[in-house]
Motif scaffolding. Structure first.
Motif, PDB file in Angstrom:
ATOM      1  N   ARG A   1       0.862  -1.009   0.044  1.00  0.00           N
ATOM      2  CA  ARG A   1      -0.013  -0.036  -0.092  1.00  0.00           C
ATOM      3  C   ARG A   1       0.913   1.225   0.031  1.00  0.00           C
ATOM      4  O   ARG A   1       0.657   2.108  -0.831  1.00  0.00           O
ATOM      5  CB  ARG A   1      -0.932   0.067   1.220  1.00  0.00           C
ATOM      6  CG  ARG A   1      -1.781   1.250   1.195  1.00  0.00           C
ATOM      7  CD  ARG A   1      -2.799   1.346   2.633  1.00  0.00           C
ATOM      8  NE  ARG A   1      -1.544   1.386   3.774  1.00  0.00           N
ATOM      9  CZ  ARG A   1      -1.329   2.478   4.005  1.00  0.00           C
ATOM     10  NH1 ARG A   1      -1.702   3.708   3.518  1.00  0.00           N
ATOM     11  NH2 ARG A   1      -0.525   2.541   5.152  1.00  0.00           N
ATOM     12  N   ALA A   2       2.067   1.262   0.943  1.00  0.00           N
ATOM     13  CA  ALA A   2       2.743   2.397   0.921  1.00  0.00           C
ATOM     14  C   ALA A   2       4.388   1.906   0.848  1.00  0.00           C
ATOM     15  O   ALA A   2       4.871   2.233   1.884  1.00  0.00           O
ATOM     16  CB  ALA A   2       2.545   3.212   2.166  1.00  0.00           C
ATOM     17  N   PRO A   3       4.414   1.637  -0.247  1.00  0.00           N
ATOM     18  CA  PRO A   3       6.331   1.201  -0.160  1.00  0.00           C
ATOM     19  C   PRO A   3       6.989   2.415   0.034  1.00  0.00           C
ATOM     20  O   PRO A   3       7.009   3.417  -0.681  1.00  0.00           O
ATOM     21  CB  PRO A   3       6.584   0.555  -1.624  1.00  0.00           C
ATOM     22  CG  PRO A   3       5.199   1.344  -2.318  1.00  0.00           C
ATOM     23  CD  PRO A   3       4.257   1.527  -1.505  1.00  0.00           C
ATOM     24  N   GLN A   4       8.125   2.133   0.957  1.00  0.00           N
ATOM     25  CA  GLN A   4       8.962   3.535   1.137  1.00  0.00           C
ATOM     26  C   GLN A   4      10.333   3.376   0.553  1.00  0.00           C
ATOM     27  O   GLN A   4      10.986   4.437   0.485  1.00  0.00           O
ATOM     28  CB  GLN A   4       9.149   3.180   3.089  1.00  0.00           C
ATOM     29  CG  GLN A   4       7.810   3.402   3.736  1.00  0.00           C
ATOM     30  CD  GLN A   4       7.029   4.860   3.501  1.00  0.00           C
ATOM     31  OE1 GLN A   4       7.722   5.799   3.686  1.00  0.00           O
ATOM     32  NE2 GLN A   4       5.922   4.973   3.237  1.00  0.00           N
ATOM     33  N   HIS A   5      10.779   2.313   0.375  1.00  0.00           N
ATOM     34  CA  HIS A   5      12.231   2.137  -0.263  1.00  0.00           C
ATOM     35  C   HIS A   5      11.940   2.362  -1.711  1.00  0.00           C
ATOM     36  O   HIS A   5      11.119   1.818  -2.414  1.00  0.00           O
ATOM     37  CB  HIS A   5      12.902   1.159  -0.049  1.00  0.00           C
ATOM     38  CG  HIS A   5      14.375   1.024  -0.185  1.00  0.00           C
ATOM     39  ND1 HIS A   5      14.773   0.803  -1.529  1.00  0.00           N
ATOM     40  CD2 HIS A   5      15.509   1.177   0.643  1.00  0.00           C
ATOM     41  CE1 HIS A   5      16.265   1.065  -1.150  1.00  0.00           C
ATOM     42  NE2 HIS A   5      16.607   1.150  -0.176  1.00  0.00           N
ATOM     43  N   PRO A   6      13.036   3.323  -2.340  1.00  0.00           N
ATOM     44  CA  PRO A   6      12.984   3.309  -3.853  1.00  0.00           C
ATOM     45  C   PRO A   6      13.051   2.291  -4.485  1.00  0.00           C
ATOM     46  O   PRO A   6      12.469   2.042  -5.617  1.00  0.00           O
ATOM     47  CB  PRO A   6      14.220   4.199  -4.161  1.00  0.00           C
ATOM     48  CG  PRO A   6      14.327   5.177  -2.767  1.00  0.00           C
ATOM     49  CD  PRO A   6      13.984   4.017  -1.626  1.00  0.00           C
ATOM     50  N   TYR A   7      13.749   1.092  -4.160  1.00  0.00           N
ATOM     51  CA  TYR A   7      13.682  -0.112  -4.687  1.00  0.00           C
ATOM     52  C   TYR A   7      12.420  -0.989  -4.942  1.00  0.00           C
ATOM     53  O   TYR A   7      12.041  -1.270  -5.635  1.00  0.00           O
ATOM     54  CB  TYR A   7      14.865  -1.033  -4.330  1.00  0.00           C
ATOM     55  CG  TYR A   7      14.929  -2.469  -4.668  1.00  0.00           C
ATOM     56  CD1 TYR A   7      15.235  -2.497  -6.234  1.00  0.00           C
ATOM     57  CD2 TYR A   7      14.641  -3.669  -4.319  1.00  0.00           C
ATOM     58  CE1 TYR A   7      15.468  -3.632  -6.717  1.00  0.00           C
ATOM     59  CE2 TYR A   7      14.600  -4.804  -4.682  1.00  0.00           C
ATOM     60  CZ  TYR A   7      15.169  -4.814  -6.018  1.00  0.00           C
ATOM     61  OH  TYR A   7      15.350  -6.165  -6.858  1.00  0.00           O
ATOM     62  N   THR A   8      11.815  -0.783  -3.640  1.00  0.00           N
ATOM     63  CA  THR A   8      10.346  -1.506  -3.606  1.00  0.00           C
ATOM     64  C   THR A   8       9.319  -0.912  -4.537  1.00  0.00           C
ATOM     65  O   THR A   8       8.720  -1.368  -5.144  1.00  0.00           O
ATOM     66  CB  THR A   8       9.776  -1.441  -2.063  1.00  0.00           C
ATOM     67  OG1 THR A   8      10.734  -2.029  -1.343  1.00  0.00           O
ATOM     68  CG2 THR A   8       8.475  -2.180  -1.929  1.00  0.00           C
TER      69      THR A   8
END
Length: 339
Positions: A253-260
């Motif tokens: 819902r809310a990925p925080q890391h740029p890779y994710t």
């Protein structure tokens, strides 16, 4: 809360070579597996997912070593045991491997012996860990093959791997992994080489078996659609680092890391013709562990990289209940450029 079955804490894996410097393929990995729950370990090929899984079973190559950390298994009869400190060929590890912790390998055609029948290979696992005669072991083998959906199980037990289809070989591999009713099942991309119909059947089978036996499952994959379908928690791995981890719903819902975020943006979506857009691939490739930067491993491919990223390793930052990520963007106000 349910007590963790397996806890991987601060684990690092180093590969040695007589001609080159040591290579740290996995660094500071923290994972927790709980009975009845599925943890998905995701990331591109070469990110260290399979190496991490093999470390739990102490099946690493001869030139690989767990250089730091612990793997606490809390279902042994004598209390918690640190698998990282056990002799890979010792009696204690052999009593855990295959009996209490089992693994479905990525490619059954290369994991199964081509010169022994399916039944003989499953019989061997049962007789190794259980006090059973060969006849009793064969009856259990047939029951297992039937349970995982192999038609004509009694006849198929006498077949060689090359005589079975890919889906049946995978089911036979699952039957072997479940032979001694393990508490933890590691599934290393068990559906990668299968067509979508067989893949759906295998995923349904794993969910049903988990409900029946209450197993914890470590599911390794690079398919985010599969993760959304089977996992309770997800850990995103990049170049040996777990860069984001948490409840699968919260991470998606809310990925925080740029890779994710990049992984999720690269997934094809069904759209109406007027709304169609080009896929958004992640630029570049996963670098070699030999070329890992001192700081964030994703620096060379990150569109948001700034001064501290290549030189300072980001700390684990809690961004929600049980949702953790490693990124300087999350603590940008507190990051100073190195002198």
């Amino acid at each position: 809360m349910t007590k963790p079955l397996l806890s991987v804490n601060d684990m690092a894996i180093v590969f040695t070579s007589p001609d080159e410097p040591d290579i740290e393929a996995v660094r500071q990995v923290d994972l927790t597996l709980t009975p009845g729950k599925t943890l998905a370990l995701v990331g591109e090929s070469g990110c260290g997912k399979s190496v991490t899984a093999r470390a739990v079973l102490r099946l690493l190559d001869k030139n690989a070593d767990i250089s730091r950390g612990e793997i606490l298994y809390d279902a042994a009869q004598d209390g918690p045991v640190d698998i990282a400190r056990l002799d890979p060929d010792g009696l204690a590890m052999r009593s855990i491997r295959g009996a209490q912790i089992s693994m479905i390998f990525q490619e059954p055609m290369t994991s199964l012996s081509p010169v022994h029948t399916i039944g003989n290979q499953i019989d061997e696992v049962i007789m190794l860990h259980e006090r059973m005669s060969q006849k009793q072991a064969r009856e259990r083998t047939i029951a297992l093959l039937d349970q995982v959906g192999v038609p004509g199980a009694r006849d198929r037990a006498n077949a060689y791997p090359f005589e079975l289809s890919g889906g049946l070989r995978q089911r036979a591999m699952i039957a072997m992994a479940l032979a001694c009713t393990p508490k933890l099942l590691i599934a290393d991309e068990p559906t990668t080489a299968l067509d979508v119909t067989t893949q759906a059947q295998i995923l349904d089978l794993l969910r049903q078996l988990q409900d029946d036996f209450g197993m914890a499952i470590l599911f390794i994959t690079h398919d985010l659609g599969v993760v959304a379908e089977v996992a309770d928690e997800v850990a995103v791995m990049y170049l040996g680092d777990v860069v984001e981890q948490g409840d699968v719903y919260e991470v998606f819902r809310a990925p925080q890391h740029p890779y994710t975020q990049a992984l999720m943006n690269s997934v094809p979506r069904l759209q109406r013709k007027a709304e169609r857009q080009r896929l958004s691939p992640i630029k570049g490739t996963v670098p070699s562990p030999k070329d890992r930067p001192e700081g964030c491993a994703f620096t060379s491919r990150c569109p948001h990289a700034f001064a501290p990223c290549p030189n300072i390793r980001p700390e684990r930052t809690e961004v929600g209940a049980g949702h953790i990520a490693r990124c300087h963007l999350l603590t940008q106000a507190n990051v100073e450029e190195p002198a």
